[in-house]
Design a protein around this motif. Structure first.
Motif, PDB file in Angstrom:
ATOM      1  N   LEU A 328      56.753  36.891  29.882  1.00 35.23           N
ATOM      2  CA  LEU A 328      57.101  35.708  29.094  1.00 35.23           C
ATOM      3  C   LEU A 328      58.167  34.875  29.807  1.00 35.23           C
ATOM      4  CD1 LEU A 328      56.535  34.228  26.457  1.00 35.23           C
ATOM      5  CD2 LEU A 328      58.325  35.609  25.362  1.00 35.23           C
ATOM      6  N   GLU A 329      59.121  35.567  30.416  1.00 41.78           N
ATOM      7  CA  GLU A 329      60.167  34.861  31.176  1.00 41.78           C
ATOM      8  C   GLU A 329      59.552  34.119  32.361  1.00 41.78           C
ATOM      9  OE1 GLU A 329      64.182  35.793  33.850  1.00 41.78           O
ATOM     10  OE2 GLU A 329      63.159  37.438  32.791  1.00 41.78           O
ATOM     11  N   TRP A 330      58.602  34.760  33.025  1.00 40.04           N
ATOM     12  CA  TRP A 330      57.930  34.123  34.168  1.00 40.04           C
ATOM     13  C   TRP A 330      57.165  32.878  33.723  1.00 40.04           C
ATOM     14  CZ3 TRP A 330      52.519  33.768  34.490  1.00 40.04           C
ATOM     15  CH2 TRP A 330      52.036  33.213  35.681  1.00 40.04           C
ATOM     16  N   LEU A 331      56.463  32.982  32.598  1.00 44.21           N
ATOM     17  CA  LEU A 331      55.694  31.848  32.091  1.00 44.21           C
ATOM     18  C   LEU A 331      56.618  30.676  31.766  1.00 44.21           C
ATOM     19  CD1 LEU A 331      52.955  30.722  31.265  1.00 44.21           C
ATOM     20  CD2 LEU A 331      53.255  31.798  29.024  1.00 44.21           C
ATOM     21  N   ASN A 332      57.740  30.967  31.110  1.00 44.76           N
ATOM     22  CA  ASN A 332      58.700  29.911  30.776  1.00 44.76           C
ATOM     23  C   ASN A 332      59.295  29.284  32.038  1.00 44.76           C
ATOM     24  OD1 ASN A 332      58.354  30.251  28.020  1.00 44.76           O
ATOM     25  ND2 ASN A 332      59.996  31.774  27.852  1.00 44.76           N
ATOM     26  N   TRP A 333      59.563  30.128  33.029  1.00 46.31           N
ATOM     27  CA  TRP A 333      60.145  29.649  34.286  1.00 46.31           C
ATOM     28  C   TRP A 333      59.195  28.678  34.987  1.00 46.31           C
ATOM     29  CZ3 TRP A 333      64.923  30.543  36.374  1.00 46.31           C
ATOM     30  CH2 TRP A 333      65.114  30.137  37.717  1.00 46.31           C
ATOM     31  N   MET A 334      57.917  29.048  35.058  1.00 47.78           N
ATOM     32  CA  MET A 334      56.937  28.238  35.775  1.00 47.78           C
ATOM     33  C   MET A 334      56.563  26.970  35.002  1.00 47.78           C
ATOM     34  SD  MET A 334      56.778  30.047  38.458  1.00 47.78           S
ATOM     35  CE  MET A 334      55.461  29.376  39.441  1.00 47.78           C
ATOM     36  N   ALA A 356      52.017  13.107  36.303  1.00 51.16           N
ATOM     37  CA  ALA A 356      53.054  12.105  36.027  1.00 51.16           C
ATOM     38  C   ALA A 356      54.452  12.571  36.423  1.00 51.16           C
ATOM     39  CB  ALA A 356      53.033  11.737  34.547  1.00 51.16           C
ATOM     40  N   MET A 357      54.620  13.863  36.674  1.00 47.14           N
ATOM     41  CA  MET A 357      55.941  14.386  37.059  1.00 47.14           C
ATOM     42  C   MET A 357      56.374  13.794  38.392  1.00 47.14           C
ATOM     43  SD  MET A 357      55.388  18.406  36.123  1.00 47.14           S
ATOM     44  CE  MET A 357      54.912  18.934  34.487  1.00 47.14           C
ATOM     45  N   LYS A 358      57.668  13.698  38.594  1.00 41.95           N
ATOM     46  CA  LYS A 358      58.228  13.193  39.851  1.00 41.95           C
ATOM     47  C   LYS A 358      59.164  14.253  40.469  1.00 41.95           C
ATOM     48  CE  LYS A 358      56.407   9.102  39.168  1.00 41.95           C
ATOM     49  NZ  LYS A 358      55.262   8.632  39.958  1.00 41.95           N
ATOM     50  N   PRO A 359      58.730  14.956  41.518  1.00 42.48           N
ATOM     51  CA  PRO A 359      57.373  14.954  42.103  1.00 42.48           C
ATOM     52  C   PRO A 359      56.382  15.639  41.162  1.00 42.48           C
ATOM     53  CG  PRO A 359      58.710  16.659  43.114  1.00 42.48           C
ATOM     54  CD  PRO A 359      59.634  15.901  42.205  1.00 42.48           C
ATOM     55  N   ASN A 360      55.085  15.504  41.466  1.00 46.63           N
ATOM     56  CA  ASN A 360      54.097  16.089  40.557  1.00 46.63           C
ATOM     57  C   ASN A 360      54.201  17.621  40.564  1.00 46.63           C
ATOM     58  OD1 ASN A 360      52.283  17.334  42.531  1.00 46.63           O
ATOM     59  ND2 ASN A 360      51.578  15.281  43.016  1.00 46.63           N
ATOM     60  N   TYR A 361      53.581  18.240  39.585  1.00 44.83           N
ATOM     61  CA  TYR A 361      53.748  19.690  39.391  1.00 44.83           C
ATOM     62  C   TYR A 361      53.332  20.476  40.631  1.00 44.83           C
ATOM     63  CZ  TYR A 361      53.534  24.315  37.262  1.00 44.83           C
ATOM     64  OH  TYR A 361      53.751  25.649  36.985  1.00 44.83           O
ATOM     65  N   PHE A 362      52.280  20.045  41.275  1.00 46.36           N
ATOM     66  CA  PHE A 362      51.758  20.794  42.426  1.00 46.36           C
ATOM     67  C   PHE A 362      52.744  20.789  43.590  1.00 46.36           C
ATOM     68  CE2 PHE A 362      48.199  19.288  39.903  1.00 46.36           C
ATOM     69  CZ  PHE A 362      47.474  20.462  39.716  1.00 46.36           C
ATOM     70  N   GLU A 363      53.571  19.754  43.675  1.00 49.73           N
ATOM     71  CA  GLU A 363      54.574  19.680  44.733  1.00 49.73           C
ATOM     72  C   GLU A 363      55.824  20.488  44.389  1.00 49.73           C
ATOM     73  OE1 GLU A 363      55.149  15.495  45.128  1.00 49.73           O
ATOM     74  OE2 GLU A 363      53.352  15.200  46.355  1.00 49.73           O
ATOM     75  N   GLN A 364      55.965  20.864  43.128  1.00 43.97           N
ATOM     76  CA  GLN A 364      57.128  21.647  42.703  1.00 43.97           C
ATOM     77  C   GLN A 364      56.869  23.153  42.707  1.00 43.97           C
ATOM     78  OE1 GLN A 364      59.407  20.230  39.242  1.00 43.97           O
ATOM     79  NE2 GLN A 364      57.958  18.508  39.091  1.00 43.97           N
ATOM     80  N   ILE A 365      55.583  23.535  42.734  1.00 42.16           N
ATOM     81  CA  ILE A 365      55.214  24.925  42.483  1.00 42.16           C
ATOM     82  C   ILE A 365      55.810  25.900  43.499  1.00 42.16           C
ATOM     83  CG2 ILE A 365      53.015  24.866  43.750  1.00 42.16           C
ATOM     84  CD1 ILE A 365      53.642  26.591  40.379  1.00 42.16           C
ATOM     85  N   GLU A 366      55.848  25.516  44.768  1.00 39.72           N
ATOM     86  CA  GLU A 366      56.352  26.440  45.787  1.00 39.72           C
ATOM     87  C   GLU A 366      57.825  26.762  45.551  1.00 39.72           C
ATOM     88  OE1 GLU A 366      56.595  26.889  50.665  1.00 39.72           O
ATOM     89  OE2 GLU A 366      55.470  25.227  49.770  1.00 39.72           O
ATOM     90  N   GLN A 367      58.618  25.741  45.214  1.00 38.58           N
ATOM     91  CA  GLN A 367      60.039  25.977  44.949  1.00 38.58           C
ATOM     92  C   GLN A 367      60.219  26.852  43.698  1.00 38.58           C
ATOM     93  OE1 GLN A 367      62.400  22.424  44.654  1.00 38.58           O
ATOM     94  NE2 GLN A 367      64.261  23.520  44.074  1.00 38.58           N
ATOM     95  N   LEU A 368      59.407  26.625  42.688  1.00 35.62           N
ATOM     96  CA  LEU A 368      59.478  27.451  41.483  1.00 35.62           C
ATOM     97  C   LEU A 368      59.195  28.914  41.803  1.00 35.62           C
ATOM     98  CD1 LEU A 368      57.608  25.150  38.932  1.00 35.62           C
ATOM     99  CD2 LEU A 368      59.995  25.877  38.749  1.00 35.62           C
ATOM    100  N   ARG A 369      58.186  29.144  42.625  1.00 38.50           N
ATOM    101  CA  ARG A 369      57.844  30.522  43.001  1.00 38.50           C
ATOM    102  C   ARG A 369      58.966  31.162  43.797  1.00 38.50           C
ATOM    103  NH1 ARG A 369      52.491  28.704  44.312  1.00 38.50           N
ATOM    104  NH2 ARG A 369      51.016  29.346  42.703  1.00 38.50           N
ATOM    105  N   ASP A 370      59.480  30.419  44.770  1.00 34.04           N
ATOM    106  CA  ASP A 370      60.539  30.973  45.624  1.00 34.04           C
ATOM    107  C   ASP A 370      61.781  31.322  44.806  1.00 34.04           C
ATOM    108  OD1 ASP A 370      58.913  30.696  47.807  1.00 34.04           O
ATOM    109  OD2 ASP A 370      59.853  28.853  48.546  1.00 34.04           O
ATOM    110  N   SER A 371      62.154  30.455  43.900  1.00 32.22           N
ATOM    111  CA  SER A 371      63.358  30.708  43.097  1.00 32.22           C
ATOM    112  C   SER A 371      63.134  31.884  42.147  1.00 32.22           C
ATOM    113  CB  SER A 371      63.765  29.455  42.326  1.00 32.22           C
ATOM    114  OG  SER A 371      62.706  28.992  41.499  1.00 32.22           O
TER     115      SER A 371
END
Length: 406
Positions: A328-334, A356-371
């Motif tokens: 659940l924590e992982w889902l909220n984080w992502m 519509a996100m700036k940057p879009n979600y796909f460009e943010q995903i790698e940083q979310l995973r790394d963190s």
């Protein structure tokens, strides 16, 4: 005498013409094969051709003149035609598998698609047996995988022996896996010695993969005889090896009479009204497995952009019901980039949010995973949500069983 000599000369003169005609027909058969291979669905095209009188005649000709085919054609044609699962190709497969294992790949495809004609499996199975243990991929053997599907009786005669299912047998883990996948019961008398020999090795840091996987598969195989005992054994195993939980999770379903639950619910999912009438536990079970499967396949960004993401409310409530705090924590984080409102449960709206996100979600995903990975670098392993949700749904087995009957 002169007449006989003239007849012989005529026959000799005709031989090159006959050979040319024969080669010409083979060339034509090969050319038509190549043409069908370029179709959008080449297997379907081959199957249609095999159903025609011309196709049947050509197959007979290929069998008769198999040795005259070029090297590549000898491998490619039987392999591709095997994918159709049509009985008419069995004589060609017999010729091919006497020389090479290449056609096993085509038979494997027919098995996995489940499009074999009645009798195809039993007919081709004996030609697959000689290629057992002769694969070139470490940790995999297509011949072992498909034999219980092709002919369970022959598989039992072949595999249920110490040479394949003894504690020292090098392929025991693969044989157990293939029998489990095909629903072929391995005799308890073979399973007990395997576990007695292998389980003490779990204390070793250098346990072979063969033994590690073999233990898991042996416990799964045991569940077909005594699911309650197998479940108790699985629970003990995952206390020391929580990473084994996913592969043992289905024992919960077998022990509670819910075998095949995911597929049954998935079928009902095609009708939203019927899906909604299922008990909440069954819907949560489906949603969690469906969502995690899509995430495993292409990441959470794929699951969110697919219709899979529409099930997020059920996934969340499922995680909460089973106490999967880390999941659940992982889902909220992502899902942080979606803000307080979170992802929409409508696929089109959700994709608009992501774009519509700036940057879009796909460009943010790698940083979310790394963190996330950095944050949980030193976490100890824990039992997976798949195990927990299977345990949870088994407690609602009676209610779910009645609902499925309706």
């Amino acid at each position: 005498m002169i007449k006989r000599m003239k007849a012989a000369l005529i026959l000799i003169a005709a031989l090159p013409i006959m050979t040319l005609a024969r080669d010409s027909r083979l060339n034509n058969i090969c050319a038509e094969f190549d043409h069908r291979e370029s179709a959008d669905d080449s297997t379907k095209a081959h199957g249609t051709w095999l159903g025609t009188p011309t196709g049947k005649e050509d197959i007979r000709y290929l069998v008769e003149h198999f040795d005259e085919l070029g090297g590549v054609s000898q491998y490619e044609i039987p392999m591709e035609l095997a994918r159709t699962g049509r009985g008419v190709v069995v004589p060609l497969l017999q010729k091919s598998l006497a020389k090479s294992r290449s056609a096993v790949a085509g038979v494997f495809y027919a098995c996995r698609l489940g499009n074999m004609e009645p009798g195809f499996g039993k007919s081709v199975a004996p030609f697959v047996v000689p290629w057992i243990g002769k694969g070139n991929v470490v940790g995999n053997d297509s011949s072992i995988e498909i034999l219980p599907v092709l002919d369970p009786e022959l598989a039992a005669k072949t595999f249920f022996a110490d040479s394949f299912l003894g504690p020292s047998a090098p392929l025991a883990h693969l044989v157990l896996s293939s029998c489990n996948d095909a629903g072929l019961k391995v005799p308890q008398a073979l399973l007990d010695p395997l576990l007695a020999a292998w389980e003490p090795l779990m204390k070793s840091r250098d346990m072979e993969y063969r033994v590690e996987r073999g233990i898991r598969e042996a416990v799964v195989a045991m569940s077909q005889h005594d699911p309650t005992t197998a479940l108790a054994r699985a629970e003990l195993l995952i206390k020391s090896r929580p990473d084994w939980a996913d592969e043992l999770a289905d024992i919960h379903l077998l022990a509670s009479g819910l075998t095949g639950l995911y597929d049954k619910v998935a079928t009902l999912n095609d009708d939203p009204a019927k899906f909604q009438r299922l008990p909440l536990a069954a819907r949560q079970y489906f949603a969690v497995l469906y969502f995690e499967s899509d995430c495993d396949n292409g990441g959470i960004e794929q699951a969110l952009s697919n219709s899979t993401g529409d099930y997020l409310p059920l996934v969340r409530s499922g995680y909460e019901a089973i106490g999967a705090k880390r999941s659940l924590e992982w889902l909220n984080w992502m899902c942080q980039p979606f803000g307080r409102e979170g992802p929409s449960t409508n696929r089109a709206d959700r994709n608009r949010q992501m774009d519509a996100m700036k940057p879009n979600y796909f460009e943010q995903i790698e940083q979310l995973r790394d963190s996330w990975n950095e944050r949980h670098r030193n976490d100890s392993p824990e039992v997976s949500a798949q195990w927990k949700i299977a345990s949870y749904v088994s407690k609602h087995a009676e209610q779910i069983g009645k609902a499925l009957e309706r």
